[in-house]
Structure formats: structure tokens, C-alpha cells
Scaffold this active site. Structure first.
Site, PDB file in Angstrom:
ATOM      1  N   GLY A 452       0.807  -1.213   0.000  1.00 54.87           N
ATOM      2  CA  GLY A 452       0.000   0.000   0.000  1.00 54.87           C
ATOM      3  C   GLY A 452       0.840   1.262   0.000  1.00 54.87           C
ATOM      4  O   GLY A 452       2.064   1.235   0.131  1.00 54.87           O
ATOM      5  N   LEU A 454       1.148   3.727   2.193  1.00 55.42           N
ATOM      6  CA  LEU A 454       1.880   4.011   3.424  1.00 55.42           C
ATOM      7  C   LEU A 454       2.997   2.999   3.643  1.00 55.42           C
ATOM      8  O   LEU A 454       4.117   3.367   4.029  1.00 55.42           O
ATOM      9  CB  LEU A 454       0.912   4.014   4.606  1.00 55.42           C
ATOM     10  N   ASP A 478      -0.849 -12.191   6.433  1.00 53.93           N
ATOM     11  CA  ASP A 478      -2.239 -11.805   6.675  1.00 53.93           C
ATOM     12  C   ASP A 478      -2.374 -11.562   8.173  1.00 53.93           C
ATOM     13  O   ASP A 478      -2.392 -12.502   8.970  1.00 53.93           O
ATOM     14  CB  ASP A 478      -3.188 -12.912   6.214  1.00 53.93           C
ATOM     15  N   ILE A 479      -2.448 -10.293   8.562  1.00 55.23           N
ATOM     16  CA  ILE A 479      -2.455  -9.973   9.988  1.00 55.23           C
ATOM     17  C   ILE A 479      -3.716 -10.463  10.682  1.00 55.23           C
ATOM     18  O   ILE A 479      -3.786 -10.460  11.923  1.00 55.23           O
ATOM     19  CB  ILE A 479      -2.272  -8.463  10.224  1.00 55.23           C
ATOM     20  N   TYR A 503      -7.925  -1.752   5.476  1.00 52.59           N
ATOM     21  CA  TYR A 503      -8.950  -1.521   4.458  1.00 52.59           C
ATOM     22  C   TYR A 503      -9.111  -0.010   4.302  1.00 52.59           C
ATOM     23  O   TYR A 503      -9.315   0.702   5.285  1.00 52.59           O
ATOM     24  CB  TYR A 503     -10.264  -2.158   4.907  1.00 52.59           C
ATOM     25  N   ASP A 544      -9.112  10.488  10.592  1.00 51.47           N
ATOM     26  CA  ASP A 544      -9.964  11.603  10.996  1.00 51.47           C
ATOM     27  C   ASP A 544     -11.442  11.259  10.897  1.00 51.47           C
ATOM     28  O   ASP A 544     -12.294  11.963  11.458  1.00 51.47           O
ATOM     29  CB  ASP A 544      -9.663  12.833  10.143  1.00 51.47           C
ATOM     30  N   TYR A 567     -16.522   2.773   7.712  1.00 52.51           N
ATOM     31  CA  TYR A 567     -15.063   2.876   7.806  1.00 52.51           C
ATOM     32  C   TYR A 567     -14.659   3.562   9.115  1.00 52.51           C
ATOM     33  O   TYR A 567     -13.771   3.094   9.830  1.00 52.51           O
ATOM     34  CB  TYR A 567     -14.528   3.654   6.606  1.00 52.51           C
ATOM     35  N   LYS A 571     -12.429   2.035  12.409  1.00 55.12           N
ATOM     36  CA  LYS A 571     -11.228   2.678  12.930  1.00 55.12           C
ATOM     37  C   LYS A 571     -11.382   3.045  14.415  1.00 55.12           C
ATOM     38  O   LYS A 571     -10.447   2.911  15.205  1.00 55.12           O
ATOM     39  CB  LYS A 571     -10.902   3.926  12.111  1.00 55.12           C
TER      40      LYS A 571
END
Length: 728
Positions: A452, A454, A478-479, A503, A544, A567, A571
Site C-alpha cells: 500500500g 503508506l 495476513d495480519i 482496508y 480523521d 469505515y 477505525k
């Protein structure tokens, strides 16, 4: 021989540019914070280099200046600190004088006399810091006042400072006969191409001039005696210094990674700003560590040369490095170890000084611009309450040194920049890998989600910085599979895990709710718990979008979460789970990525449209805090090295709408901002609800630069074309 002592100091330069005085202590706020001294006292240092600077005391209102000194000296005595009083630090005096004023030495000695009368008990003095360096910057390179560029001005300003030191110490000793002179100077060594050997030899003689003049060594047999005469210094003036010397009680060496220089006549390899000459030859003068044309000279060799030359006790009076935290740490540790080893070999090395307790400002421009470019030191003052600065890992190293111990940290497993091929910036580079291999014995940071945006950025920047890392894609780890996580951690044995997996499809999450929670909640919790059981550090990223947008100002870490889409819910739940599973984790909330290496972000897409003359439709309602990925990654790595924990907001400290962000980017790239069309959120193809205001601020730490600075860096760093491509 007693143990090597640990000292400390505050970067306190007051340099003059034209008629503007630029004060480091004003920029850091130390001028108005007496409480900083209590922090310094807790460091366990034996002596504190402290500024009672001439311009600060007598340059404005004399009574105010003396009151400031009195207040601080009283506090220093209460805290039982032993001060080394600095009276002029890269300065040229108050407005009524300057370095070339024949009365400069006498004005300065009168100030020193008045100071010593008031504070007679102070024993250690550095009346003028780095006279040679100040003369070079002011009268040879034209950087500081009086902005001259000739040998005569350099020599005269040098003589005036040396005479001022001698007169000042005489005045001080009339009140305190036992007062000691600790004379500082930046000390390195020059190397160069064979064509420039004469200039190299000259520079290697000139580097000693501060101490040679004070010790009365510059007589007719001195290699620079005739040169100084050719610069219009009088023989009588030089011989008077020989007849009435003022030798230091201690040599103070200030040594930095760029103290060693390389002179190269092949200008093509170097930016024009480094081009100079001696009137006969034109050459580039660059840090030897950057040139790639010479082997690095160890600090220990520099210190040994000083001891062999003078046989006077030595203190390393400034040990500091620019750069990221691992480089700062490696330099401090290297200087400590070099001094300690040389001391064991019989050299009288008394101390090293952890410099820049509160960091430095604008030394990237040699203090010629007021841009507030900040680099932290032992403390990092980028906090809302500057009276409570953050401790960096350098503080932990100091604590070990104060106890006579070595300091260990995993980032020290790899060679520092100045000892590796990564140091080479300018000269031709042959067979150098842009991504260096790491030692097999180095401990690693494990990065998940390497496929990804990041994850790729962390892998890239770790390698650029020389931080040993291992990056795994989703297919490799795969965490969400607990057994796989446990097995891999036991195999790799990382000292830290950065979880960049997750995700990220905000709208699609409304449909793929189960998958979103699996990857954003269950996987991070697996990692957190497994790391905590193994005493492995852990960083997780949140968003955020955990907020509902009803707050009319940027959200801080203390504000209540209230997500309004799937989403955001994933988070928010992950935040609680991660901090429960790993109470020592670092949890970063951030927002709205853009970066130079990823074409799939809003800013790149916007610039491509504008570059090709197309209108860009963007939300004029949603307020965000854009985050430049290189700034984010570098800040997080510094925080990890410091051992930071808990919840922290990181973004580029600006609140804008998406449309405003596009316009700002257009201006930086010299594109037409009028092509940006503001739209309501209801007019855009969005499935998930968005908070109308999700800008982030921090009540803990403001680590990242402004959005404008980030966009300028983005302009310089962008690695892709903005033209249309087939993929677009």
C-alpha cells in the site's frame, strides 16, 4: 583520572543580518522561560554553557538586560548548576559597534568587567564563541554582518575578537583571579584534490588560529605570520599577542558532521552555492562527508590532533548533528565514545557537551532567513506548551552517559550516514545501491501492508535513512491470521512493528462491512496483542473519520469520537482495541494523504487535470487536514526512535476544503487555480457519509511543517509526469 563529564548547552546565537539581530533564544522562547533551567538541572550535567550575551544585555534596555541576567543567575545558583558564561556567540556586538570597529575590543572588555563585577562568583567563561568561524561567516563569506568578502576584513575581525577575549579575561580576573577561559572553536580538517593541495594545507593551518593567537604562538616562525601581515595586520599587533598571551585553561572543540571539508576544483559535481575560490583558483568547498571523494576522518583523530598540538585539557563543547533522530543519536554516541577512548589512551579530555538542548532554528540557511526551520535537540519544543517540551531519545542517551554507561538502541546497529555510501551527495557515484543492504545482525522494524501507499513509503524512507526494516505484503502476512502473526514475529524477531495494512475504501466499506472490520479491527488487534506479549513496540494508524464533523474547530486527541460511516466505526473500535491489547502502542490519527511516489491520490489527480486544462470538481464543503506522506513517515520514525506512546494527531497543520487544497497545489505548480470548481458533497458520487469538518490538531505535539511547506517539497520530490497517460 576521573570519569568523563557530561555538560550541556543552549544554542544561543545572536547573529546580525544587515541591521536585523536574529536570536536563537527568542525563537525557542527560552528568553522568557525561567522554568527551562529546572529541566536542565534534571539532566545530571556537571556544567551548563549558558548565554549572557552582550547584545541581549546592553543592546536594548540595559536595566532590563541586567535584570534578565540576575534572574537567571539566581536560579542557576539555586539549582546548583555550574555555568560557563558565554558573552558573545556568533555576534558582532550591539548596534553601537561591530567586528571591524577599532573600539570593539575595548567596548567588549568593559561589558565583561561590568558582568564580572555583578557576578564575581562565576568561574568559567567563554567570552567569545568561535572567533574564527564568526570572522569567516561575517567577513570572508559575507553571510553575516558586516557582509564582507575579503581577507583583510577577515583578519582584522579575527584580531579584534582575540584582543577582546584577552582584554575581557583580564577584566574578569581583576574581580575573580581564578576565572577560567574555556575557548571554543569549530574544529575539523580539510581534504581536497591534488590541484588544491596548497589551499588544503593553508586551511589546515588556519583552523588552529584562534588557539594559536591566544597561546602566543603566531610569531615570525608561524606559517600564517606573513599571510596575516599581507592582510594589513601589523607586526606590532601580532607580536603583542605573543608577548602577552592569554592561553585557554581548556580547549573547547565544537565538532559537527560538516566540520571536515573537501575542496574540489571540478565544479561540475556541486551546486553553484558551494563554488568559491582564493583569488587564484576556483573550487567547491563542501562537507567532506557529502563529497564521496575522501574517506571520513574520525572525530577521535581530530581530538587527538588538538591534544598533541596544545597539551591543554580539552572539552568537546558542542556535540550535535542535523538530520533525523537516528543520525543525531549516532553522532552524540560517537562523540562520547571517541572522547572516552582517547581519554583512556592518556589524553586529558574532560567532558563532552550535549548541545542544542532546545534545538536550533534556521541553521539550514546559516541563520540568514527567518523561516523557523526547526531541528530538535535533547528536547523538542514543538508542543502547545513550550514550558513542557518533549524529551527525545537523546535525553535517554544523556542519562546513560551521566552514569558513565554506554547507550544502546536498535537504530545504532547500522552504520551512521557519515560512515556509509548514503553519505555521498555530490561527486560521481559508481556502483552505489540506492537501497543499501543491511547487516545480518541488525535488528529490524517490521512493516506490514508493504503493497500500500503508506507501507511502500515506510519501506522507502527507512532504507533512505539506513534504518533496517523488513516489509511484508498482504500475501506474505495476513495480519488477521493469528497463528501466522505469531509464527512470523518469532522468526523475524523485530524490535518494532509498523502496521501500515488496512482496508482503505471508504465508500466500498458501506457494502463490504465484514471485510472492512476484519482488516481494520481484528487484524490490528492480533498484531497488537502478539507484539505486547513479546515486548515489541507497535504503531497503528487511525483516521480523521472517527469524528462526526460537528465541532467547529480542528479535533484534538481529547475530543470524543463519533463516527458516521462504516469505515469510521471500524477505525474507532480499532483504536480502543489496539490500546487495550498493547497499552504502550503509538496510535497515529492522520488524514487525506498525498505524496510524490503514488499517482493514486487527490493532489496528483487534481494536478494532472489542471495541467491538461480540464476543470476539476472538488468539494467546497468538507474541511480536512492534508498530510504529506514523507513528512508523516519521517515524523513517525522519529517518534518511534524516541519511544513515544499513546494517541497522537499528525497532519500538516492546515485546515482546508478539498477545493482549496487543489487551488493551493495549482499555485505552487504554476497552474490555473480558476479551473477548480467547488461542488457540494451532495453533487459528488459519494456513498458513505463524510463529516463536514474533520481537520486535525494536536494537544500533544506539532511535529509536521505547514501545508505550504509540504506542497513546496511535493513540487521538488514529485517523481511522475503530470501529463495524461494511457492508464488514466
Amino acid at each position: 583520572m576521573s570519569d568523563l563529564e557530561l555538560w550541556a548547552g543552549v544554542e544561543c546565537t545572536i547573529n546580525r543580518v544587515q541591521d536585523v539581530f536574529v536570536s536563537q533564544c527568542e525563537k525557542s522562547g527560552h528568553d522568557s522561560r525561567l522554568t527551562d533551567l529546572e529541566l536542565f538541572a534534571q539532566l545530571g550535567v556537571k556544567r551548563l554553557r549558558y548565554p549572557f550575551l552582550w547584545e541581549r544585555v546592553e543592546g536594548k534596555n540595559d536595566d532590563d538586560g541586567w535584570y534578565w541576567c540576575t534572574q537567571r543567575i539566581k536560579k542557576i545558583r539555586e539549582l546548583k548548576l555550574n555555568p560557563i558564561a558565554g558573552l558573545l556567540h556568533h555576534g558582532s556586538g550591539p548596534l553601537f559597534t561591530h567586528l571591524l570597529d577599532p573600539e570593539f575590543p575595548y567596548h567588549f572588555s568593559l561589558f565583561a568587567k561590568r558582568f564580572a563585577e555583578r557576578f564575581y562568583w562565576i568561574e568559567d567563561y567563554t567570552p567569545i564563541n568561535e572567533p574564527l568561524t564568526t570572522s569567516r561567516f561575517s567577513c570572508l563569506y559575507g553571510i553575516w554582518y558586516p557582509h564582507l568578502r575579503n581577507d583583510k576584513a577577515w583578519a582584522r575581525s579575527m584580531y579584534h575578537q582575540i584582543l577582546a577575549i584577552r582584554l575581557a579575561m583580564n577584566a574578569i580576573r581583576s574581580h575573580n583571579p581564578g576565572a577560567r577561559l574555556i575557548q571554543t572553536e569549530d574544529l575539523g580538517k580539510a581534504q581536497g584534490t591534488s590541484v588544491l593541495q596548497d589551499q588544503v594545507d593553508f586551511e589546515n593551518e588556519r583552523r588552529w588560529l584562534t588557539w594559536d593567537l591566544l597561546c602566543g604562538r603566531v610569531d615570525k616562525s608561524h606559517p600564517l605570520f606573513n599571510f596575516l601581515l599581507s592582510c594589513d595586520l601589523k607586526e606590532k599587533e601580532l607580536l603583542e599577542l605573543v608577548e602577552s598571551p592569554c592561553p585557554p585553561d581548556m580547549i573547547g572543540i565544537n565538532h559537527y558532521p560538516l566540520s571536515n571539508r573537501f575542496l574540489d576544483h571540478e565544479l561540475i559535481h556541486y551546486p553553484i552555492g558551494y563554488h568559491g575560490g582564493n583569488g587564484r583558483q576556483i573550487y567547491a568547498d563542501v562537507g567532506a562527508v557529502d563529497s564521496g571523494r575522501s574517506s571520513p576522518i574520525p572525530a577521535k583523530e581530530i581530538f587527538r590532533e588538538a591534544w598533541d598540538r596544545y597539551q591543554i585539557p580539552i572539552a568537546i563543547t558542542e556535540a550535535h548533528s542535523i538530520g533525523h533522530r537516528e543520525q543525531q543519536l549516532a553522532w552524540l554516541c560517537k562523540i562520547w565514545e571517541s572522547a572516552r577512548c582517547l581519554r583512556l589512551e592518556g589524553a586529558d579530555i574532560r567532558a563532552i557537551t550535549a548541545w542544542s538542548l532546545l534545538g536550533t532554528f534556521d541553521w539550514n540557511s546559516l541563520c540568514t532567513k527567518y523561516e523557523l526551520f526547526y531541528e530538535p535537540g535533547i528536547f523538542d519544543i514543538r508542543v502547545p506548551d513550550r514550558s513542557k517540551p518533549r524529551e527525545t531519545v537523546l535525553r535517554k542517551a544523556m542519562s546513560a552517559f551521566a552514569r558513565g554507561r554506554q547507550f544502546f538502541h536498535p537504530v545504532l546497529d547500522e552504520p551512521p550516514r557519515w560512515e556509509s555510501e548514503r553519505r555521498i551527495l555530490y561527486a560521481p557515484q559508481k556502483n552505489l545501491n540506492s537501497t543499501p543492504s543491511f547487516r545480518k545482525t541488525s535488528r529490524v522494524i517490521l512493516i506490514t501492508g508493504a503493497g500500500g501507499t503508506l507501507g511502500r513509503a515506510f519501506n522507502r524512507i527507512c532504507r533512505e535513512r539506513g534504518i533496517c526494516c523488513k516489509s511484508l505484503t498482504r500475501s506474505q502476512l495476513d495480519i488477521c491470521q493469528q497463528s501466522h502473526v505469531e509464527q512470523l514475529l518469532d522468526e523475524v524477531k523485530p524490535w518494532y512493528v509498523i502496521n501500515a495494512a488496512g482496508y482503505v475504501k471508504v465508500d466500498q466499506a458501506e457494502i463490504e462491512t465484514e471485510l472492512c472490520f476484519r482488516e481494520n479491527l481484528h487484524g490490528p488487534l492480533n498484531l497488537a496483542q502478539a507484539c505486547f506479549r513479546r515486548h515489541i513496540g507497535y504503531t497503528h494508524f487511525s483516521s480523521d473519520l472517527v469524528f462526526d464533523g460537528k465541532l467547529e474547530q480542528p479535533y484534538t486527541e481529547n475530543d470524543r469520537v463519533a463516527p458516521i460511516n462504516v469505515y469510521g466505526h471500524s477505525k474507532a473500535k480499532a483504536e480502543l482495541a489496539v490500546l487495550s491489547g498493547h497499552p504502550e502502542a503509538l496510535l497515529i490519527r492522520t488524514s487525506s494523504f498525498f505524496g510524490p511516489w503514488d499517482k493514486y491520490n487527490f493532489v496528483v489527480s487534481a494536478l494532472k487535470s489542471l495541467k491538461n486544462g480540464r476543470e476539476l470538481h472538488a468539494s467546497g464543503e468538507t474541511i480536512i487536514s492534508p498530510t504529506y506522506i514523507p513528512d508523516l513517515v519521517n515524523s513517525v520514525l522519529d517518534l518511534i526512535i524516541d519511544g513515544e506512546q499513546g494517541l497522537l494527531h499528525l497532519s500538516n497543520q492546515t485546515s482546508v476544503t478539498w477545493a482549496e487544497l487543489a487551488r493551493l497545489a495549482a499555485i505552487v505548480f504554476s497552474l490555473d487555480p480558476s479551473l477548480v470548481v467547488e461542488r457540494k458533497n451532495s453533487d459528488l458520487p459519494l456513498i458513505a457519509l463524510r463529516p463536514k469538518q474533520s481537520a486535525l490538531a494536536s494537544s500533544r505535539f506539532n511535529a509536521m511543517p505547514s501545508l505550504h511547506t509540504a506542497l513546496e517539497c511535493f513540487f521538488d520530490d514529485l517523481e511522475m509526469t503530470l501529463e495524461d497517460s494511457h492508464e488514466d
